[in-house]
Motif scaffolding. Structure first.
Motif, mmCIF file in Angstrom:
data_model
loop_
_atom_site.group_PDB
_atom_site.id
_atom_site.type_symbol
_atom_site.label_atom_id
_atom_site.label_comp_id
_atom_site.label_asym_id
_atom_site.label_seq_id
_atom_site.Cartn_x
_atom_site.Cartn_y
_atom_site.Cartn_z
ATOM 1 N N MET A 132 0.858 -1.206 0.000
ATOM 2 C CA MET A 132 0.000 0.000 0.000
ATOM 3 C C MET A 132 0.890 1.251 0.000
ATOM 4 N N LEU A 133 0.412 2.277 -0.622
ATOM 5 C CA LEU A 133 1.162 3.539 -0.637
ATOM 6 C C LEU A 133 1.159 4.142 0.765
ATOM 7 N N PRO A 134 2.247 4.760 1.165
ATOM 8 C CA PRO A 134 2.250 5.415 2.477
ATOM 9 C C PRO A 134 1.182 6.503 2.514
ATOM 10 N N GLY A 135 0.504 6.636 3.648
ATOM 11 C CA GLY A 135 -0.554 7.640 3.789
ATOM 12 C C GLY A 135 -1.925 7.091 3.482
ATOM 13 N N PHE A 136 -1.974 5.909 2.878
ATOM 14 C CA PHE A 136 -3.278 5.306 2.575
ATOM 15 C C PHE A 136 -3.721 4.505 3.789
ATOM 16 N N VAL A 137 -4.943 4.787 4.282
ATOM 17 C CA VAL A 137 -5.465 4.088 5.457
ATOM 18 C C VAL A 137 -6.696 3.303 5.045
ATOM 19 N N SER A 138 -6.660 2.006 5.290
ATOM 20 C CA SER A 138 -7.808 1.157 4.969
ATOM 21 C C SER A 138 -8.778 1.172 6.141
ATOM 22 N N ALA A 139 -10.079 1.310 5.866
ATOM 23 C CA ALA A 139 -11.084 1.338 6.940
ATOM 24 C C ALA A 139 -12.308 0.571 6.493
ATOM 25 N N PRO A 140 -13.007 -0.082 7.429
ATOM 26 C CA PRO A 140 -14.210 -0.822 7.046
ATOM 27 C C PRO A 140 -15.356 0.123 6.652
ATOM 28 N N VAL A 141 -16.206 -0.331 5.711
ATOM 29 C CA VAL A 141 -17.340 0.471 5.236
ATOM 30 C C VAL A 141 -18.621 -0.308 5.501
ATOM 31 N N ALA A 142 -19.648 0.383 5.998
ATOM 32 C CA ALA A 142 -20.937 -0.277 6.251
ATOM 33 C C ALA A 142 -21.484 -0.847 4.941
ATOM 34 N N PRO A 143 -22.065 -2.051 4.993
ATOM 35 C CA PRO A 143 -22.508 -2.726 3.766
ATOM 36 C C PRO A 143 -23.492 -1.898 2.935
ATOM 37 N N GLU A 144 -24.440 -1.194 3.583
ATOM 38 C CA GLU A 144 -25.423 -0.414 2.818
ATOM 39 C C GLU A 144 -24.732 0.687 2.038
ATOM 40 N N LEU A 145 -23.774 1.350 2.691
ATOM 41 C CA LEU A 145 -23.035 2.433 2.036
ATOM 42 C C LEU A 145 -22.205 1.874 0.888
ATOM 43 N N ALA A 146 -21.571 0.714 1.108
ATOM 44 C CA ALA A 146 -20.763 0.094 0.062
ATOM 45 C C ALA A 146 -21.618 -0.209 -1.163
ATOM 46 N N ARG A 147 -22.851 -0.752 -0.911
ATOM 47 C CA ARG A 147 -23.745 -1.059 -2.036
ATOM 48 C C ARG A 147 -24.117 0.201 -2.791
ATOM 49 N N ALA A 148 -24.393 1.276 -2.070
ATOM 50 C CA ALA A 148 -24.816 2.529 -2.717
ATOM 51 C C ALA A 148 -23.684 3.130 -3.543
#
Lengths: 68, 142
Positions: A1-17
């Motif tokens: 991953m590139l430095p400065g990139f932060v992975s975070a979980p996303v709520a399923p409804e938001l991901a679908r939208a």
């Protein structure tokens, strides 16, 4: 991953939208490049975006050059 | 027509030299070069008479500031297979290769600038090329 990139979980409804929106963005991006409309390419990026080109050899060696 | 971002042509005088570019060919297949603030080499690796790989290597100094490194990387777009300057060189090499293939069994005329060899007072000459071939014949014992 590139430095400065932060992975975070996303709520399923938001991901679908967002998925449809993101896929349409990718389709438009690819259509512009496939058609060779290179003058429209920068418009897909934010003003502060950094587009960094590299090659596998250099990426694996941790070297910064990306000649096209 | 003007570049939106002119930084690619910025020139930081980092050496005591009146020249902004210098290219040194080391026989037979290496060019060591400085173009503005890009430092690099072009290395031709033949794969037989009809094909070669060109290896581009670009350099920076360990003590370069991050800004200088970014500048060298940005300006490096002058170089490379599709570089603003490199692209034309590659096309010229293709023309030379095509010409060589057509004349392989015979001879070619290389008389731009007459028959002088080696150093010359003008760029409009093939003096250096004639010298190269003379040396090549010696090495190949032809």
């Amino acid at each position: 991953m590139l430095p400065g990139f932060v992975s975070a979980p996303v709520a399923p409804e938001l991901a679908r939208a967002l998925r449809a929106e993101i896929e349409e963005f990718h389709a438009a991006y690819c259509a512009v490049l496939d058609a060779g409309r290179i003058e429209e390419w920068p418009a897909f990026f934010t003003a502060d975006a950094l587009y960094r080109i590299t090659g596998r050899e250099n990426a694996e060696a941790g070297l910064p050059v990306g000649l096209v | 027509m003007k570049l939106h971002d002119g930084r690619i042509l910025d020139y930081v005088r980092e050496f005591r030299s009146p020249w902004s570019v210098t290219m040194q060919t080391i026989w037979p297949n290496l060019v060591v070069q400085r173009e503005l603030n890009t430092l690099g080499t072009r290395h031709i690796v033949p794969h037989g008479p009809d094909e070669f790989t060109m290896i581009w290597t670009m350099f920076g100094y360990k003590g370069d500031t991050p800004e200088m490194t970014r500048h060298r990387l940005r300006q490096g777009n002058l170089m490379g297979p599709a570089g603003f300057l490199g692209l034309e060189d590659n096309e010229a090499m293709k023309f030379v290769q095509d010409g060589l293939e057509k004349s392989r069994a015979g001879a070619a005329v290389v008389e731009l600038g007459g028959r002088e060899e080696g150093s010359s007072r003008t760029l409009i000459t093939e003096a250096a090329i004639r010298s190269m071939y003379r040396h090549w014949r010696q090495v190949m014992e032809l």
